[in-house]
Scaffold this active site. Structure first.
Site, PDB file in Angstrom:
ATOM      1  N   LYS A  35     -15.115  45.559 -43.250  1.00 26.59           N
ATOM      2  CA  LYS A  35     -15.663  44.351 -42.632  1.00 26.59           C
ATOM      3  C   LYS A  35     -14.721  43.839 -41.551  1.00 26.59           C
ATOM      4  CE  LYS A  35     -13.624  41.263 -46.101  1.00 26.59           C
ATOM      5  NZ  LYS A  35     -13.871  40.179 -47.076  1.00 26.59           N
ATOM      6  N   TYR A 244       6.068  25.181 -22.161  1.00 24.96           N
ATOM      7  CA  TYR A 244       5.384  23.897 -22.252  1.00 24.96           C
ATOM      8  C   TYR A 244       6.178  22.882 -23.070  1.00 24.96           C
ATOM      9  CZ  TYR A 244       1.003  25.673 -20.283  1.00 24.96           C
ATOM     10  OH  TYR A 244       0.035  26.182 -19.445  1.00 24.96           O
TER      11      TYR A 244
END
Length: 349
Positions: A35, A244
């Site tokens: 999956k 940042y």
């Protein structure tokens, strides 16, 4: 080239499947969970490798995933769908010969009314309270459901990665109470359940994370290597910030490598100023914030800055990186970004 390279070792995945298969008795089938695009590693190629290794039953989360695996494998292997028979799934189940693991009375009704005669399995809730018929519901419909000939009765363990957790024994007891005497093949265990021992194995196991090198299968062969290209190198003086919010400031003159990967590629922001990348065996600290496309790494201690730095390798597994990020290895693997160039082959020694 500013694209990172994710190397995936299909032979290692196959070897891990064989190792888990050998932990169970000869009359216990070993399936394979593919999956979420085989945990982010490419369902089509992974399923092919597992089929060559001997897997004959595959598990996916949704019918759309099952259709992809069927296209890759062709007819023959059984493809079971954990989400069962949802509204709108009928054509996919029929056209791609999928086996839904029905998990509610509503799904039983839908399947019998629209695809009578199409193979199906049943999920039973043994205590996780997530998917499956609860004991009272099962008691009410068991006779009808069993008469229709299910391929498999399954449940799922909530705490299998904690071997001493009492929930494992409680769920085993509950599952047996619901299924003993039915004569239908049963499955309770994924990777963690396999490691709990034979009492949890029944007729089929469903390894997932262990195939891909993850805990709790500590003996697994490593499966992935992620190498990130260095885009730019600069000298940063004492007191200068990087990234940042000026979240990291140089305490000494530093050589900083800007590397092409970020949270858009599956690197959590929680790695900011916490993780390490590797130049060979040498760790190099990630400094400053993880941004969308870039991270910055202190390489001051390297005699020469390489063209790329490794973030997943023999010295830092997905589980190791997950520990640093405050998550689990499953999330690291399934978040690996689409921008990575995926290469299938052996990992470097």
């Amino acid at each position: 080239m500013a694209t990172a390279t994710l190397t995936i070792d299909l032979d290692a995945i196959a070897a891990n499947w064989r190792a888990l298969d050998q932990m169970t008795a000869s009359d216990c089938q070993t399936g394979a969970v593919v999956k979420a695009d085989a945990y982010g590693l490419g369902a089509a190629k992974v399923a092919h490798a597992l089929a060559r290794a001997g897997a004959r039953r595959f598990f996916v989360a949704a019918c759309e995933e099952g259709a992809e695996v069927r296209r890759a494998l062709g007819s023959g292997p059984q493809i079971c769908v954990f989400s069962g028979h949802m509204e709108g799934d009928t054509a996919l189940i029929r056209d791609f010969d999928l086996t839904p693991m029905l998990n509610s009375i509503e799904q039983l009704t839908r399947h019998f009314e629209t695809l009578g005669g199409q193979p199906f399995g049943l999920q039973l809730d043994s205590g996780m309270n997530r998917l499956g018929l609860e004991p009272g519901e099962w008691e009410a419909v068991a006779a009808t459901a069993l008469e229709a000939g299910p391929e498999l009765l399954m449940s799922h363990l909530a705490c299998a990665d904690e071997p001493d957790h009492p929930m494992n024994t409680e769920q085993l007891r509950a599952f047996r109470a619901m299924t003993d005497g039915t004569g239908v093949p049963r499955s309770l265990s994924a990777t963690g359940g396999i490691l709990l021992g034979p009492a949890w194995h029944f007729e089929l196991t469903r390894p997932g994370i262990g195939l891909y090198g993850g805990r709790p299968f500590e003996e697994a062969r490593p499966v992935v290597h992620l190498s990130l290209p260095v885009v730019q190198v600069r000298e940063v003086e004492i007191g200068e910030p990087v990234g940042y919010s000026n979240s990291w400031t140089a305490e000494h003159t530093s050589t900083i490598a800007t590397v092409a990967a970020g949270y858009a590629d599956g690197l959590p922001r929680t790695l900011s100023s916490r993780a390490s990348l590797f130049a060979g065996r040498v760790p190099c600290p990630l400094v400053g914030r993880v941004s969308m496309d870039l991270i910055t790494v202190d390489v001051s201690h390297l005699p020469e800055v390489p063209d790329a730095l490794d973030i997943l390798c023999r010295h830092q597994t997905p589980d190791d990186l997950a520990d640093t990020a405050g998550t689990i290895g499953y999330e690291i693997l399934t978040s690996l970004g689409r921008r990575y160039q995926r290469r299938y082959g052996a990992l470097a020694a």
